[in-house]
Write a protein that holds these residues in place. Sequence first.
Motif, PDB file in Angstrom:
ATOM      1  N   PRO A  58       0.802  -1.228   0.000  1.00  0.00           N
ATOM      2  CA  PRO A  58       0.000   0.000   0.000  1.00  0.00           C
ATOM      3  C   PRO A  58       0.833   1.276   0.000  1.00  0.00           C
ATOM      4  N   ALA A  59       1.953   1.275   0.726  1.00  0.00           N
ATOM      5  CA  ALA A  59       2.803   2.472   0.747  1.00  0.00           C
ATOM      6  C   ALA A  59       3.382   2.763  -0.635  1.00  0.00           C
ATOM      7  N   ASP A  60       3.704   1.706  -1.394  1.00  0.00           N
ATOM      8  CA  ASP A  60       4.204   1.888  -2.759  1.00  0.00           C
ATOM      9  C   ASP A  60       3.140   2.556  -3.629  1.00  0.00           C
ATOM     10  N   SER A  61       1.910   2.055  -3.513  1.00  0.00           N
ATOM     11  CA  SER A  61       0.822   2.578  -4.339  1.00  0.00           C
ATOM     12  C   SER A  61       0.516   4.028  -4.004  1.00  0.00           C
ATOM     13  N   SER A  62       0.600   4.361  -2.722  1.00  0.00           N
ATOM     14  CA  SER A  62       0.373   5.752  -2.320  1.00  0.00           C
ATOM     15  C   SER A  62       1.447   6.667  -2.889  1.00  0.00           C
ATOM     16  N   ALA A  63       2.670   6.140  -2.989  1.00  0.00           N
ATOM     17  CA  ALA A  63       3.791   6.961  -3.447  1.00  0.00           C
ATOM     18  C   ALA A  63       3.796   7.175  -4.953  1.00  0.00           C
ATOM     19  N   ASP A  64       3.472   6.115  -5.723  1.00  0.00           N
ATOM     20  CA  ASP A  64       3.610   6.253  -7.181  1.00  0.00           C
ATOM     21  C   ASP A  64       2.301   6.124  -7.954  1.00  0.00           C
ATOM     22  N   GLY A  65       1.186   5.909  -7.252  1.00  0.00           N
ATOM     23  CA  GLY A  65      -0.106   5.883  -7.920  1.00  0.00           C
ATOM     24  C   GLY A  65      -0.346   4.676  -8.795  1.00  0.00           C
ATOM     25  N   THR A  66       0.270   3.538  -8.457  1.00  0.00           N
ATOM     26  CA  THR A  66       0.067   2.319  -9.239  1.00  0.00           C
ATOM     27  C   THR A  66      -0.183   1.136  -8.312  1.00  0.00           C
ATOM     28  N   ILE A  67      -0.714   0.062  -8.887  1.00  0.00           N
ATOM     29  CA  ILE A  67      -0.679  -1.244  -8.248  1.00  0.00           C
ATOM     30  C   ILE A  67       0.080  -2.172  -9.190  1.00  0.00           C
TER      31      ILE A  67
END
Length: 238
Positions: A58-67
């Motif tokens: 989830p932290a990755d998705s919040s940072a770069d806007g992807t899944i």
Amino acid sequence: MPDALTLTVRELAAPTPTTRRLLLALGDVPFSYQAGQGGALGLHGQRERRPYSIASAPADSSADGTIEFLLRALPGGGLGRHLDGVREGTRVDFEGPFGAFVLPDDLPDAPLLFVAGGTGFAPLRSLAREARARGHRAPRHLLYSVKDVMDVAYAEELARWGEDHRGEAVITATRHAPPTWQGSRGRIGLTLLRRFTSDAPLCFVCGPAGMVEDLTHTLSQLGVPAGHVRMEQWAPTM
């Protein structure tokens, strides 16, 4: 057909000959999930969708806007009818998230052991990255089984696993490895698992059904309490 999010492919890459790394742009779509969960993917508007675990945290998705997803490619390089011809810019329907293969809400500062077979590494990557983001301070170990050393995904991340996760990453090839291979060979079994279970870690096991069943039995033989073992298994995509 259940409601789904329609997302756009930002990137489709081939990290290994047998896998594809798929990034879907969230754009302005509100979306939340827990590490270890997944969803069903298919081309926009078609009925057929197949389940996949999310490889990002989830932290990755919040940072770069992807899944992010790690997909198994079929012989010839395709991904199946449900994603036939997918490429950058393709619209894809995502139904989810779903699944209970997640970290406990109250994550203890005890060792975590992740055991993966093939693309079963995807949700374990998500879980490990989420544990780090949540400030988990104990070692996070990884046992990762592949048929061929060429199948090892996220090789650069694995090379710095000890630095990122304070634990050991053991990669084992079950079929093909060159003479220069420095990793392990053969299946993950009792001898290897014993090295990492003396302190009763919380274990997450993901891979083909037969592998998961065998390993959960072996963990039980080693005295790991059933409540310390969480599992996710999958069948090959046709």
